[in-house]
Design an enzyme around this catalytic site. Structure first.
Site, PDB file in Angstrom:
ATOM      1  N   ARG A  15       0.727  -1.185  -0.092  1.00 30.44           N
ATOM      2  CA  ARG A  15      -0.191  -0.037   0.090  1.00 30.44           C
ATOM      3  C   ARG A  15       0.854   1.141  -0.055  1.00 30.44           C
ATOM      4  O   ARG A  15       0.852   1.861  -1.166  1.00 30.44           O
ATOM      5  CB  ARG A  15      -0.995  -0.025   1.168  1.00 30.44           C
ATOM      6  CG  ARG A  15      -2.132   1.069   1.092  1.00 30.44           C
ATOM      7  CD  ARG A  15      -1.885   2.331   1.414  1.00 30.44           C
ATOM      8  NE  ARG A  15      -1.334   2.577   2.810  1.00 30.44           N
ATOM      9  CZ  ARG A  15      -0.938   3.581   3.224  1.00 30.44           C
ATOM     10  NH1 ARG A  15      -0.778   4.670   2.458  1.00 30.44           N
ATOM     11  NH2 ARG A  15      -0.428   3.643   4.610  1.00 30.44           N
ATOM     12  N   ASP A  16       1.470   1.398   1.086  1.00 29.32           N
ATOM     13  CA  ASP A  16       2.421   2.888   1.192  1.00 29.32           C
ATOM     14  C   ASP A  16       3.430   2.743   0.301  1.00 29.32           C
ATOM     15  O   ASP A  16       3.865   3.578  -0.451  1.00 29.32           O
ATOM     16  CB  ASP A  16       2.867   3.035   2.566  1.00 29.32           C
ATOM     17  CG  ASP A  16       3.169   4.407   2.983  1.00 29.32           C
ATOM     18  OD1 ASP A  16       3.338   5.187   2.250  1.00 29.32           O
ATOM     19  OD2 ASP A  16       3.527   4.522   4.427  1.00 29.32           O
ATOM     20  N   HIS A 207       5.047   4.712  12.654  1.00 30.82           N
ATOM     21  CA  HIS A 207       5.298   4.669  11.442  1.00 30.82           C
ATOM     22  C   HIS A 207       6.295   5.668  10.865  1.00 30.82           C
ATOM     23  O   HIS A 207       5.841   6.765  10.703  1.00 30.82           O
ATOM     24  CB  HIS A 207       3.975   4.740  10.640  1.00 30.82           C
ATOM     25  CG  HIS A 207       3.923   4.976   9.327  1.00 30.82           C
ATOM     26  ND1 HIS A 207       2.910   3.816   8.535  1.00 30.82           N
ATOM     27  CD2 HIS A 207       4.315   5.744   8.189  1.00 30.82           C
ATOM     28  CE1 HIS A 207       3.055   4.076   7.171  1.00 30.82           C
ATOM     29  NE2 HIS A 207       3.592   5.233   7.048  1.00 30.82           N
ATOM     30  N   HIS A 209       9.222   7.146   8.134  1.00 24.53           N
ATOM     31  CA  HIS A 209       9.817   7.127   6.705  1.00 24.53           C
ATOM     32  C   HIS A 209      11.330   7.272   7.130  1.00 24.53           C
ATOM     33  O   HIS A 209      11.697   8.039   8.054  1.00 24.53           O
ATOM     34  CB  HIS A 209       9.290   7.971   5.752  1.00 24.53           C
ATOM     35  CG  HIS A 209       7.833   7.723   5.399  1.00 24.53           C
ATOM     36  ND1 HIS A 209       7.461   7.293   3.957  1.00 24.53           N
ATOM     37  CD2 HIS A 209       6.577   7.462   6.014  1.00 24.53           C
ATOM     38  CE1 HIS A 209       6.429   6.681   3.910  1.00 24.53           C
ATOM     39  NE2 HIS A 209       5.789   6.809   5.036  1.00 24.53           N
ATOM     40  N   CYS A 240       4.591   9.116  -0.074  1.00 19.50           N
ATOM     41  CA  CYS A 240       3.032   9.740  -0.327  1.00 19.50           C
ATOM     42  C   CYS A 240       3.193  10.690  -1.453  1.00 19.50           C
ATOM     43  O   CYS A 240       3.785  11.696  -1.370  1.00 19.50           O
ATOM     44  CB  CYS A 240       2.544  10.391   1.040  1.00 19.50           C
ATOM     45  SG  CYS A 240       0.795  11.004   0.723  1.00 19.50           S
ATOM     46  N   ASN A 249       9.305   4.322   3.316  1.00 11.32           N
ATOM     47  CA  ASN A 249       9.085   3.572   4.898  1.00 11.32           C
ATOM     48  C   ASN A 249      10.663   3.015   5.181  1.00 11.32           C
ATOM     49  O   ASN A 249      11.187   2.711   4.306  1.00 11.32           O
ATOM     50  CB  ASN A 249       8.118   2.443   5.051  1.00 11.32           C
ATOM     51  CG  ASN A 249       6.721   3.063   4.947  1.00 11.32           C
ATOM     52  OD1 ASN A 249       6.116   3.325   5.924  1.00 11.32           O
ATOM     53  ND2 ASN A 249       6.129   3.395   3.606  1.00 11.32           N
TER      54      ASN A 249
HETATM   55  N1  COA Z   1     -13.537   5.240  -3.961  1.00 10.60           N
HETATM   56  C1  COA Z   1     -13.716   5.402  -5.200  1.00 10.60           C
HETATM   57  N2  COA Z   1     -14.117   6.542  -5.461  1.00 10.60           N
HETATM   58  C2  COA Z   1     -14.431   7.186  -4.758  1.00 10.60           C
HETATM   59  C3  COA Z   1     -14.218   7.427  -3.269  1.00 10.60           C
HETATM   60  C4  COA Z   1     -13.845   5.842  -2.992  1.00 10.60           C
HETATM   61  N3  COA Z   1     -13.435   5.794  -1.565  1.00 10.60           N
HETATM   62  N4  COA Z   1     -14.540   8.480  -2.910  1.00 10.60           N
HETATM   63  C5  COA Z   1     -14.752   9.263  -3.531  1.00 10.60           C
HETATM   64  N5  COA Z   1     -14.669   8.806  -4.659  1.00 10.60           N
HETATM   65  C6  COA Z   1     -15.014   9.505  -5.997  1.00 10.60           C
HETATM   66  C7  COA Z   1     -16.278   9.960  -5.982  1.00 10.60           C
HETATM   67  O1  COA Z   1     -17.436   8.983  -6.646  1.00 10.60           O
HETATM   68  C8  COA Z   1     -16.193  11.103  -7.228  1.00 10.60           C
HETATM   69  O2  COA Z   1     -16.391  10.438  -8.455  1.00 10.60           O
HETATM   70  P1  COA Z   1     -16.663  11.121  -9.872  1.00 10.60           P
HETATM   71  O3  COA Z   1     -15.472  12.065 -10.068  1.00 10.60           O
HETATM   72  O4  COA Z   1     -16.771   9.982 -10.739  1.00 10.60           O
HETATM   73  O5  COA Z   1     -18.135  11.822  -9.614  1.00 10.60           O
HETATM   74  C9  COA Z   1     -14.794  11.515  -6.984  1.00 10.60           C
HETATM   75  O6  COA Z   1     -14.218  10.428  -6.167  1.00 10.60           O
HETATM   76  C10 COA Z   1     -14.710  12.871  -5.977  1.00 10.60           C
HETATM   77  O7  COA Z   1     -15.524  12.594  -5.087  1.00 10.60           O
HETATM   78  P2  COA Z   1     -15.511  13.505  -3.654  1.00 10.60           P
HETATM   79  O8  COA Z   1     -16.620  13.051  -2.703  1.00 10.60           O
HETATM   80  O9  COA Z   1     -16.012  14.800  -4.165  1.00 10.60           O
HETATM   81  O10 COA Z   1     -14.207  13.489  -3.253  1.00 10.60           O
HETATM   82  P3  COA Z   1     -12.975  14.463  -3.314  1.00 10.60           P
HETATM   83  O11 COA Z   1     -12.738  14.823  -4.617  1.00 10.60           O
HETATM   84  O12 COA Z   1     -13.299  15.549  -2.231  1.00 10.60           O
HETATM   85  O13 COA Z   1     -11.805  13.682  -2.693  1.00 10.60           O
HETATM   86  C11 COA Z   1     -11.088  11.489  -1.358  1.00 10.60           C
HETATM   87  C12 COA Z   1     -11.695  12.948  -1.579  1.00 10.60           C
HETATM   88  C13 COA Z   1     -10.881  11.508  -0.023  1.00 10.60           C
HETATM   89  C14 COA Z   1     -12.073  10.770  -2.045  1.00 10.60           C
HETATM   90  C15 COA Z   1      -9.882  11.750  -2.342  1.00 10.60           C
HETATM   91  O14 COA Z   1      -9.169  12.898  -2.031  1.00 10.60           O
HETATM   92  C16 COA Z   1      -8.903  10.388  -1.973  1.00 10.60           C
HETATM   93  O15 COA Z   1      -9.133   9.275  -2.442  1.00 10.60           O
HETATM   94  N6  COA Z   1      -7.848  10.698  -1.386  1.00 10.60           N
HETATM   95  C17 COA Z   1      -6.635   9.516  -1.015  1.00 10.60           C
HETATM   96  C18 COA Z   1      -5.354  10.041  -1.114  1.00 10.60           C
HETATM   97  C19 COA Z   1      -4.356   8.930  -0.688  1.00 10.60           C
HETATM   98  O16 COA Z   1      -4.689   7.765  -0.909  1.00 10.60           O
HETATM   99  N7  COA Z   1      -3.519   9.153  -0.333  1.00 10.60           N
HETATM  100  C20 COA Z   1      -2.274   8.425   0.224  1.00 10.60           C
HETATM  101  C21 COA Z   1      -2.884   7.992   1.540  1.00 10.60           C
HETATM  102  S1  COA Z   1      -1.381   8.699   2.677  1.00 10.60           S
HETATM  103 ZN    ZN Z   2       3.758   6.381   5.299  1.00  8.32          ZN
END
Ligand code: COA
Ligand code: ZN
Length: 301
Positions: A15-16, A207, A209, A240, A249
């Site tokens: 994942r990370d 955790h 890095h 990230c 990490n």
């Molecule tokens: N799985 C799949 N799709 C998702 C989802 C999920 N958990 N959450 C939201 N979406 C989709 C929505 O359906 C929407 O789709 P569309 O563009 O086709 O309509 C789109 O994402 C935007 O949704 P919204 O609720 O407005 O989210 P956002 O744009 O504000 O983004 C997160 C918020 C949290 C969903 C997004 O920033 C994200 O996934 N971040 C993860 C980052 C990450 O993993 N970082 C590394 C870890 S440290």
């Molecule tokens: Zn990390």
């Protein structure tokens, strides 16, 4: 204080680790990698993320990966979930352990999950309530706890407050992250000691890095406080995409080498971790960062 006799590692490579790789790894290769890790003696492997696939394209195949890995009895396979939609996707794929993730930096939280810290807590409250109802194990990450990539000030007090929120909503454990690898050992005490006092050592994982080479020093400082749960990544993969400059990490091989040589048990086979790293290295197209992995390969040992 005597050092812990046994340490549990949560493996971050799939994942990370993979989330930061630009070259797309095939679903079959991810599954083969995770299955190799499952045979090493690890008891916790974070498998993938059910986030917006546009945010992390590398992990867009989360559902298929999760459904097709071999799930060994005795091994927990958490998946990262950012909201209730992610929770539902994770459950549909068969997950019974999740991780929610907020951060001590307001700016990082906004860039990473497009929420304020407060909004993230509200979002996760619903997720954790659903998880508890379903008997799902929950880890709660606090990222950027040792420093922010955007210069906002992080205090141990901020971390403690967030930890309280996460534990009160029902998280089973915390993972306190040095997302950008800036932490130093005295900071480990400032941040971890209050958490250990309040929640106990079963509930606190750290955790690190290794961006600035301080991860093992930090782990040693944490061991002296009684911490016995750490996250690490086979080969030292990781980072990230939303934290500029974040590198991998701390390598699982590096942690195992240090712990085992110190007489601390993990139940994890270093040679088998190395084999998993070697497999994934062949798919990534760049050298592996773990010092111990590199040393063993060079010595052909
Ligand atoms: N799985 C799949 N799709 C998702 C989802 C999920 N958990 N959450 C939201 N979406 C989709 C929505 O359906 C929407 O789709 P569309 O563009 O086709 O309509 C789109 O994402 C935007 O949704 P919204 O609720 O407005 O989210 P956002 O744009 O504000 O983004 C997160 C918020 C949290 C969903 C997004 O920033 C994200 O996934 N971040 C993860 C980052 C990450 O993993 N970082 C590394 C870890 S440290
Ligand atoms: Zn990390």
């Amino acid at each position: 204080m005597a050092l812990p006799k046994r340490v549990t590692l949560c493996e971050m490579g799939p994942r990370d680790g993979l989330q930061n790789e630009t070259r797309l790894v095939s679903t079959d290769d991810k599954i083969a990698y995770i299955d190799l890790l499952s045979q090493t003696g690890l008891t916790e492997i974070e498998v993938t993320s059910f986030v917006n696939p546009k945010a992390i394209p590398q992990l867009a195949d989360a559902a298929e990966v999760f459904a097709r890995i071999e799930r060994r009895p005795g091994v927990r396979y958490p998946v990262l979930v950012p909201n209730i939609k992610g929770y539902q996707r994770a459950r549909a794929a068969g997950a019974d352990a999740i991780a929610v993730f907020t951060a001590a930096s307001e700016e990082f939280t906004r860039r990473n999950i497009n929420m304020t810290i407060q909004e993230s807590l509200e979002t996760f409250r619903d997720v954790v309530i659903a998880a508890k109802r379903d008997g799902v194990h929950v880890r709660g990450y606090i990222s950027t706890a040792f420093g922010s990539p955007f210069g906002d000030e992080i205090t141990p007090h901020t971390v403690t407050q967030l930890a309280r929120e996460l534990m009160t909503m029902g998280c089973d454990e915390l993972s306190i992250g040095d997302t950008i690898g800036v932490g130093v050992p005295n900071q480990v005490e400032e941040i971890a000691a209050p958490l250990l006092r309040e929640f106990g050592s079963e509930a606190v994982a750290l955790h690190f890095h290794d961006t600035r080479g301080t991860a093992l020093a930090n782990i040693y400082a944490a061991l002296q406080l009684g911490v016995h749960r750490f996250d690490s990544s086979a080969g030292g993969l990781g980072g990230c995409p939303y934290a500029p400059g974040a590198t991998g990490n701390v390598g699982t091989e590096d942690v195992l080498y240090m712990l085992h040589t110190m007489g601390i048990h993990t139940g994890i086979d270093l040679a088998k971790i190395r084999a998993a790293s070697r497999f994934i290295a062949s798919r990534l197209g760049h050298p592996i960062e773990s010092r111990v992995y590199t040393a063993l390969e060079a010595a052909n040992a």
